[in-house]
Design an enzyme around this catalytic site. Structure first.
Site, PDB file in Angstrom:
ATOM      1  CD  GLU A  70      -2.668   1.143   2.629  1.00  0.00           C
ATOM      2  OE1 GLU A  70      -3.736   1.768   2.648  1.00  0.00           O
ATOM      3  OE2 GLU A  70      -2.223   0.504   3.616  1.00  0.00           O
ATOM      4  CE  LYS A  75      -7.676   1.308   3.748  1.00  0.00           C
ATOM      5  NZ  LYS A  75      -6.338   1.714   4.265  1.00  0.00           N
ATOM      6  CB  CYS A 125      -4.561  -1.487   4.387  1.00  0.00           C
ATOM      7  SG  CYS A 125      -3.579  -1.581   5.916  1.00  0.00           S
TER       8      CYS A 125
END
Length: 293
Positions: free
Chosen positions: A43, A116, A153
């Site tokens: 990331e 995300k 993540c």
């Protein structure tokens, strides 16, 4: 058999962006030489993990998809090597900013731009200051080597992420990551918990999982982050096929059989026996009332 070789990389990052890009490129090259076809970088590898603290200066790091240096650089590399590369970057879109992942197919084409979904906010992980919640929805794309679905993540802590991607037909799940110590709880080592959570996604959905994390110590103001690496690849029953240690800048590979995993999923019956109309609770925050749209 429909075999695919997966790779995860891990490396330390600095404020020398040229060095970060060169280091990431070298790892991708090495993984490709080892036979990898889908290679996962960590990331936000263009810079240090700038979310350790809140700084107005770091908002200027965001770039539109078409102007992102790392996206254009690694899309060209994907085409050169004939590999699939999910490329993590900080996206500017109008007045919004997102933690995004552009997925480059083996011909360099950007197949999708995932934003995300779940944005954390905790000491050392001040992401709500930098990112809006993603509006792209979970996405599965058909690549040259198979159908892949990606989270980013914090997404990896949510079973809903993996199940949504599985239902959309993902054959491999990939999670680029930046995780390490907890500044307010230095005794906590979440590396085992982090790994077991994603092994559970692999086992529950019967889909291989790849996770890439960074290593090294980074400092922002009064806050230090020590990233614990331990990148890994899990098979479709959750078994660890390959993993890295806590400090090494390296890559790992594993070969999986997508057809064998698909047969296993079909035989096990989990997706046959789902009861979607019974899962309304998942559309609430408090478990009792309200509907999130």
């Amino acid at each position: 058999m429909r075999q695919i070789t997966l790779a995860a990389t891990q490396m330390a990052c600095s404020w020398d962006i040229d060095e970060n890009i060169a280091k990431a490129e070298a790892l991708v090259n090495n993984a490709a030489e080892a036979g990898a076809q889908v290679i996962l970088l960590q990331e936000l590898f263009e810079t240090p993990y700038f979310c350790l603290e809140q700084s107005l200066d770091h908002l200027q790091l965001a770039r539109p998809l078409e102007q992102s240096r790392v996206v254009s650089h690694f899309a060209l590399l994907a085409r050169k090597l004939g590999v699939v590369l999910p490329i993590s970057y900080y996206e500017e879109a109008g007045l919004a900013r997102y933690n995004s992942l552009a997925i480059a197919d083996a011909d360099g084409t950007i197949l999708t731009n995932y934003r995300k979904t779940h944005i954390p906010q905790a000491p050392g992980y001040q992401e709500k200051f930098y990112f809006s919640p993603g509006d792209s929805g979970f996405q599965v794309v058909e690549t040259r080597f198979g159908r892949i679905g990606c989270g980013i993540c914090w997404d990896q802590w949510f079973p809903e992420t993996a199940r949504c991607l599985a239902l959309q037909g993902a054959e491999v799940l990939l999670f680029p990551t930046a995780i390490g110590t907890e500044p307010k709880n230095p005794e906590l080592d979440s590396s085992g918990h982090w790994r077991r959570t994603m092994q559970g996604h692999a086992a529950a959905n019967m889909i291989p999982v790849v996770a890439s994390n960074r290593v090294g110590t980074e400092q922002e103001g009064e806050t230090a982050g020590i990233f614990y690496g331990t990148s890994f690849i899990a098979g479709h029953t959750g078994e660890i096929l390959a993993d890295a240690n806590r400090t090494e800048e390296t890559f790992i590979t594993a070969t999986v059989d997508l057809d064998a995993a698909a047969r296993y999923r079909s035989a096990w019956g989990v997706f046959r026996d789902r009861r979607p109309h019974m899962y309304g609770t998942l559309r609430t925050l408090d478990g009792k009332t309200g509907t999130m749209r």
